[in-house]
Scaffold this motif. Structure first.
Motif, mmCIF file in Angstrom:
data_model
loop_
_atom_site.group_PDB
_atom_site.id
_atom_site.type_symbol
_atom_site.label_atom_id
_atom_site.label_comp_id
_atom_site.label_asym_id
_atom_site.label_seq_id
_atom_site.Cartn_x
_atom_site.Cartn_y
_atom_site.Cartn_z
ATOM 1 N N ALA A 15 -5.781 0.516 -15.332
ATOM 2 C CA ALA A 15 -6.359 1.201 -14.176
ATOM 3 C C ALA A 15 -5.961 0.500 -12.881
ATOM 4 O O ALA A 15 -5.610 1.152 -11.885
ATOM 5 C CB ALA A 15 -7.886 1.251 -14.301
ATOM 6 N N ALA A 16 -5.996 -0.850 -12.874
ATOM 7 C CA ALA A 16 -5.604 -1.609 -11.677
ATOM 8 C C ALA A 16 -4.130 -1.364 -11.367
ATOM 9 O O ALA A 16 -3.745 -1.156 -10.205
ATOM 10 C CB ALA A 16 -5.865 -3.099 -11.896
ATOM 11 N N TRP A 17 -3.299 -1.384 -12.397
ATOM 12 C CA TRP A 17 -1.857 -1.147 -12.232
ATOM 13 C C TRP A 17 -1.617 0.258 -11.687
ATOM 14 O O TRP A 17 -0.807 0.447 -10.768
ATOM 15 C CB TRP A 17 -1.150 -1.331 -13.583
ATOM 16 N N LEU A 18 -2.351 1.241 -12.232
ATOM 17 C CA LEU A 18 -2.208 2.628 -11.758
ATOM 18 C C LEU A 18 -2.592 2.730 -10.285
ATOM 19 O O LEU A 18 -1.876 3.347 -9.481
ATOM 20 C CB LEU A 18 -3.096 3.549 -12.612
ATOM 21 N N GLY A 19 -3.722 2.121 -9.925
ATOM 22 C CA GLY A 19 -4.172 2.153 -8.534
ATOM 23 C C GLY A 19 -3.154 1.535 -7.584
ATOM 24 O O GLY A 19 -2.844 2.108 -6.537
ATOM 25 N N LEU A 20 -2.640 0.365 -7.964
ATOM 26 C CA LEU A 20 -1.630 -0.302 -7.140
ATOM 27 C C LEU A 20 -0.372 0.555 -7.021
ATOM 28 O O LEU A 20 0.236 0.644 -5.945
ATOM 29 C CB LEU A 20 -1.277 -1.662 -7.750
ATOM 30 N N SER A 21 0.047 1.196 -8.141
ATOM 31 C CA SER A 21 1.271 2.003 -8.140
ATOM 32 C C SER A 21 1.136 3.201 -7.209
ATOM 33 O O SER A 21 2.105 3.586 -6.550
ATOM 34 C CB SER A 21 1.579 2.519 -9.552
ATOM 35 N N ILE A 22 -0.056 3.790 -7.168
ATOM 36 C CA ILE A 22 -0.251 5.001 -6.358
ATOM 37 C C ILE A 22 -0.141 4.676 -4.870
ATOM 38 O O ILE A 22 0.479 5.434 -4.107
ATOM 39 C CB ILE A 22 -1.639 5.634 -6.670
ATOM 40 N N THR A 23 -0.713 3.525 -4.459
ATOM 41 C CA THR A 23 -0.820 3.259 -3.020
ATOM 42 C C THR A 23 0.233 2.304 -2.480
ATOM 43 O O THR A 23 0.318 2.134 -1.263
ATOM 44 C CB THR A 23 -2.211 2.678 -2.679
ATOM 45 N N SER A 24 1.018 1.640 -3.340
ATOM 46 C CA SER A 24 2.003 0.708 -2.781
ATOM 47 C C SER A 24 3.431 1.170 -3.049
ATOM 48 O O SER A 24 3.668 2.172 -3.668
ATOM 49 C CB SER A 24 1.780 -0.705 -3.294
#
Lengths: 141, 120
Positions: free
Chosen positions: B111-120
């Protein structure tokens, strides 16, 4: 309903205190690289204290009145706000991004295993300190 | 000042966790506690989104501290996860404990990786 509002207020106040203490510790001691010692210590210590607290309360009697207030204020509020899962997981990602692959594998595993062991130790300590009173209570019950 | 905001945000986060955990517990028929899993996985997704977003926008460090360290730190919990896992182990439910602790960790990392991927 008013009872629920009062309990939510306890969770809020406890959460403020626990979060403030974690923030102060992270501000004072956290380093931007390597093993995240501050979060690690907070999470393991918090697991021990919550295990100890909840087990003492469970062994003391029914989850009502002041026992429920202490569980929600000190357990759900203070200990829940003090420890953190989101910062812990983002630290794993940061270690990976820094190329610290051994730490990125070891840190989450050691944290979770020691967290479980610390919680179990807190529960065991509560069981030891209350075993006398619990057996007395069973005899009279 | 920032410390006060972090503390208040942490209190709100703890209330959000309490309400969501109670909501999930009322509806779940599973014998493994899933409320903390839902809380921690969603907090990691949110912190990933926030961290990636703040990294690409200058001057938002205080916002990241209040929302990330305060609200999401107060919302997520490590100690409850440990106690729930230790209770499963004490009940002899070793597989459930491993699934609870390991599953929460893997889902939270994803989930953390997904969140980072979406916004960075």
């Amino acid at each position: 309903m008013t009872g629920h509002v009062r309990l939510v207020g306890l969770v809020f106040l406890g959460g403020c205190v626990g979060t403030a203490v974690r923030w102060a510790l992270e501000e004072a001691f956290a380093v931007p690289t390597g093993w995240p010692w501050v979060t690690f210590a907070i999470n393991v210590a918090g697991s021990f204290l919550l295990g100890l607290l909840l087990e003492l309360l469970v062994r003391g009697g029914a989850d009502a009145g002041w026992r429920r207030a202490v569980r929600l204020g000190c357990g759900t509020g203070v200990m829940g706000g003090f420890t953190t899962y989101s910062t812990f997981v983002l630290e794993v990602d940061r270690l990976g991004a820094d190329g610290e692959l051994a730490l990125a594998v070891a840190y989450p595993l050691v944290s979770v295993v020691l967290g479980l062991a610390a919680a179990a130790a807190g529960m065991a300590l509560a069981a030891r300190t209350t075993s006398g009173t619990t057996s007395e209570r069973r005899e009279t019950a | 000042m920032i410390g006060l905001l972090v503390a208040l945000a942490g209190g709100l986060g703890a209330v959000a966790r309490f309400e969501l955990d109670s909501f999930v517990a009322r509806r779940s028929r599973r014998s493994v506690p899933v409320g903390t899993v839902v809380v921690n996985v969603s907090s990691c997704l949110a912190l990933g989104l926030l961290t990636g977003w703040v990294a690409s926008h200058a001057g938002l460090d205080d916002l990241r501290t209040v929302l990330g360290v305060g609200f999401l730190g107060g919302y997520s919990t490590f100690s409850t996860a440990s106690v729930e896992g230790a209770r499963l182990l004490r009940a002899g439910r070793v597989r459930a404990a491993l699934l609870h602790a390991g599953g929460m960790l893997v889902l939270s990392l994803a989930a953390a990786w997904l969140g980072l991927s979406i916004t960075s």
